[in-house]
Scaffold this active site. Structure first.
Site, PDB file in Angstrom:
ATOM      1  N   LEU A 237      41.224   7.623  68.526  1.00  0.00           N
ATOM      2  CA  LEU A 237      39.894   7.591  69.131  1.00  0.00           C
ATOM      3  C   LEU A 237      38.927   6.967  68.141  1.00  0.00           C
ATOM      4  CD1 LEU A 237      39.664  11.061  70.941  1.00  0.00           C
ATOM      5  CD2 LEU A 237      40.794   8.944  71.656  1.00  0.00           C
ATOM      6  N   ASP A 238      38.675   5.685  68.338  1.00  0.00           N
ATOM      7  CA  ASP A 238      37.873   4.911  67.397  1.00  0.00           C
ATOM      8  C   ASP A 238      36.403   5.319  67.450  1.00  0.00           C
ATOM      9  OD1 ASP A 238      37.419   2.513  65.618  1.00  0.00           O
ATOM     10  OD2 ASP A 238      36.201   1.928  67.354  1.00  0.00           O
ATOM     11  N   ALA A 239      35.818   5.557  66.272  1.00  0.00           N
ATOM     12  CA  ALA A 239      34.376   5.820  66.146  1.00  0.00           C
ATOM     13  C   ALA A 239      33.885   6.920  67.081  1.00  0.00           C
ATOM     14  CB  ALA A 239      33.581   4.531  66.381  1.00  0.00           C
TER      15      ALA A 239
END
Length: 594
Positions: A237-239
């Site tokens: 889960l990016d950023a």
């Protein structure tokens, strides 16, 4: 008490999540929509709580889809060939960085989430890799490209997209917002309804999505289902820490963000029970650890404090900060663990070192990295000042020199670059968690200055693209690339057979002075396999170190064998001499093995 079936169990959990996220919205219709989007109305599993989906045999490699190129061949074919030939049976999984059509940031400005970038290959190529390795893929969930269909529809005021983004009046006070960039937070865009200002945490080409709108959440649930169908098992889960926005707050790590992670976890594990969520939250330690939740959010969190502390340890010759940090690290409960790495496609994050290294230590680290060709990226503070956010450098060049206090550009270069580099990875392999190797660390790739000049982005310095033919030639010679690649593969393979290196096995830092880092790993009593104890020792200095065996408090009834050399140490008589940056792993044998 009546036991709920999987579907009703999930519905109950979803209702609780939605009460936090959308308190004014009736939840039943949305629950039906989410269940349908994940195909959970067709088949729903009951996940096992606190189950470890990993063991000591798990190691990942991180790579772009086009990190290795061969003329006339799709890059994903070339990558798959390299992985099968060189790393099958060595690593268990591969993280392919964003392989979708994009407009900037080397893939993290996604134009279309359900397509594969045609310059790389197609979904068949991705799924082929997933059949041979556990596949980790990015869910770039906080923002999308300003060239996406959604954003084009936003500007044209049509669906889907017209209400997918965060609009803010520029007169609103947003000074409390925390973000890792110095660019302006709001971007002015022209729409059919006139000028609007949209929230952009990272860049004006990366427009933040509005998760206050449940339709955005539903879009991502459909995307997740598609990735599962294509073979993705691990979701990065990016950023995600920036997901929920509330003006007047930091809009970082808000409770709604944590609830959204819990909701996605509930859906994913009821669809595929052994799927894994990893949260990418490049923030200070305590905030990062909060994404474990109660073992109901992330299965793994990026161990972001490890890279700056480990690199600082090797270049300063002092393990003090690393040891102090590790003594305060909580043991990950079953069902959770740390995702360990030293280098990645991004830089060496400095925010996770705040409170662990002093400002003067961070500045000294920045200084020695700059002497080795590194660049610095900055973030803006609320008071208008800028502070170093990350150091951009290849890990191999980060180990070029030690910090010796010299102002000379050549100061600290001592001929131990390779030894420091390998020692750092040998240390990472021994600590609690699942290890991951950036492909340019496995290959000991140097700074790519030409790529920086071409892209004008600091992060490009560690995003080299190898010619497959050149790489094969280098690995067939006595180059430093071949030497290091061989040693690292041997270390990974050895680690994978040691139960004491299970990601959740007990961990105890040893106190052996600043120049020696020591750690004791033990299988837990609940582990039904053969119990094992390993003592790992590292000389992180440029001088030979002697360690009296009596300092290790080894059980004299057992024989202690060095797993790396095959030699034996008997009881607590004598001493161990470690040359500069040397290391050893001692295993107890005899008795019950502990």
């Amino acid at each position: 008490m009546t036991e709920l079936g999987p579907e009703q169990h999930l519905r109950t959990r979803l209702a609780a999540h939605l009460k936090v996220l959308y308190p004014d919205l009736g939840g039943e219709v949305l629950i039906d929509q989410m269940m349908g989007a994940m195909a959970l109305d067709q088949r729903c599993f009951m996940p096992e709580a606190h189950k470890n989906h990993w063991d000591e045999s798990d190691t990942l490699v991180i790579t772009y889809g086009d990190s290795i190129l061969r003329e006339g061949e799709w890059p994903l074919h070339t990558l798959h060939d390299f992985l099968r030939r060189e790393l099958r049976g060595v690593v268990s999984g591969v993280h392919i960085l964003p392989f979708y059509p994009y407009s900037s940031d080397d893939g993290f400005s996604v134009i279309n989430y359900v397509e594969v970038n045609p310059s790389l290959g197609d979904w068949q190529d991705v799924s082929a890799i997933a059949r041979d390795f556990d596949l980790m893929a990015d869910l770039v969930i906080n923002h999308c490209s300003s060239r996406s269909l959604w954003f084009e529809n936003f500007k044209q005021r049509r669906d889907p997209g017209q209400d997918y983004f965060v609009e803010v009046d520029p007169s609103v006070d947003l000074s409390a917002v925390v973000r890792p960039r110095t660019s302006s937070l709001l971007s002015e865009v022209q729409t059919l309804d006139g000028k609007r200002h949209v929230w952009c945490t990272f860049s004006h080409d990366q427009v933040d999505l509005n998760f206050e709108n449940p339709k955005v959440l539903l879009e991502f649930i459909k995307i997740i289902r598609h990735y599962l169908d294509m073979g993705v098992r691990i979701f990065r889960l990016d950023a995600v820490a920036f997901l929920w926005k509330i003006p007047g707050t930091s809009s970082l790590n808000l409770e709604q963000t944590h609830e959204a992670v819990r909701l996605l976890r509930s859906l994913i594990e009821h669809a595929v029970p052994d799927a894994i969520i990893i949260t990418e939250t490049n923030i200070p330690l305590r905030e990062n650890l909060a994404y474990f939740g109660n073992a109901n959010e992330a299965h793994m969190v990026y161990n972001f404090s490890l890279p700056p502390l480990l690199i600082n340890t090797l270049v300063t010759g002092s393990s003090r900060a690393l040891k102090t940090w590790m003594m305060g690290m909580p043991a990950a409960q079953d069902g959770t663990t740390y995702f360990n790495f030293i280098a990645s496609h991004d830089g060496i994050g400095l925010r996770p070192a705040e409170g662990l290294l002093g400002d003067d230590e961070i500045q000294a680290l920045v200084g020695v990295m700059q002497k080795s060709g590194g660049r610095v990226s900055w973030r803006a503070l609320a008071n208008g000042e800028n502070r170093p956010y990350e150091i951009n450098i290849s890990l191999f060049d980060a180990m070029r020199r030690r910090l010796d206090g010299s102002d000379s550009d050549n100061g600290g270069e001592d001929g131990y670059q390779e030894q420091r580099f390998i020692c750092a990875h040998a240390l990472m392999l021994a600590v609690q968690g699942v290890p991951a190797f950036y492909i340019h660390s496995l290959l000991a790739t140097e700074n790519d200055e030409n790529r920086v000049l071409h892209t004008s982005h600091n992060r490009s310095i560690n995003r080299h693209q190898w010619s497959a033919d050149d790489l094969e030639e280098q690995l067939a010679t006595s180059s430093h690339h071949a030497r290091i690649f061989t040693v690292l593969k041997e270390l990974i393979a050895l680690r994978s057979t040691q139960p004491a290196f299970h990601p959740n096995a007990a961990q105890y830092p040893l106190h052996l002075g600043d120049q020696i880092f020591g750690i004791r790993r033990e299988t837990r009593s609940k582990d039904l396999r053969s119990p094992q104890t390993i003592v790992a020792l590292y000389n992180i200095s440029a001088e030979a170190q002697t360690i009296p065996l009596s300092e290790l408090n080894l059980d004299p009834r057992l024989q202690w064998k060095d797993l790396l050399s095959g030699g034996q140490v008997i009881g607590d008589v004598g001493s161990i001499k470690l040359p500069p940056y040397a290391y050893c792993w001692f295993q107890a044998s005899g008795g019950d093995g502990r």
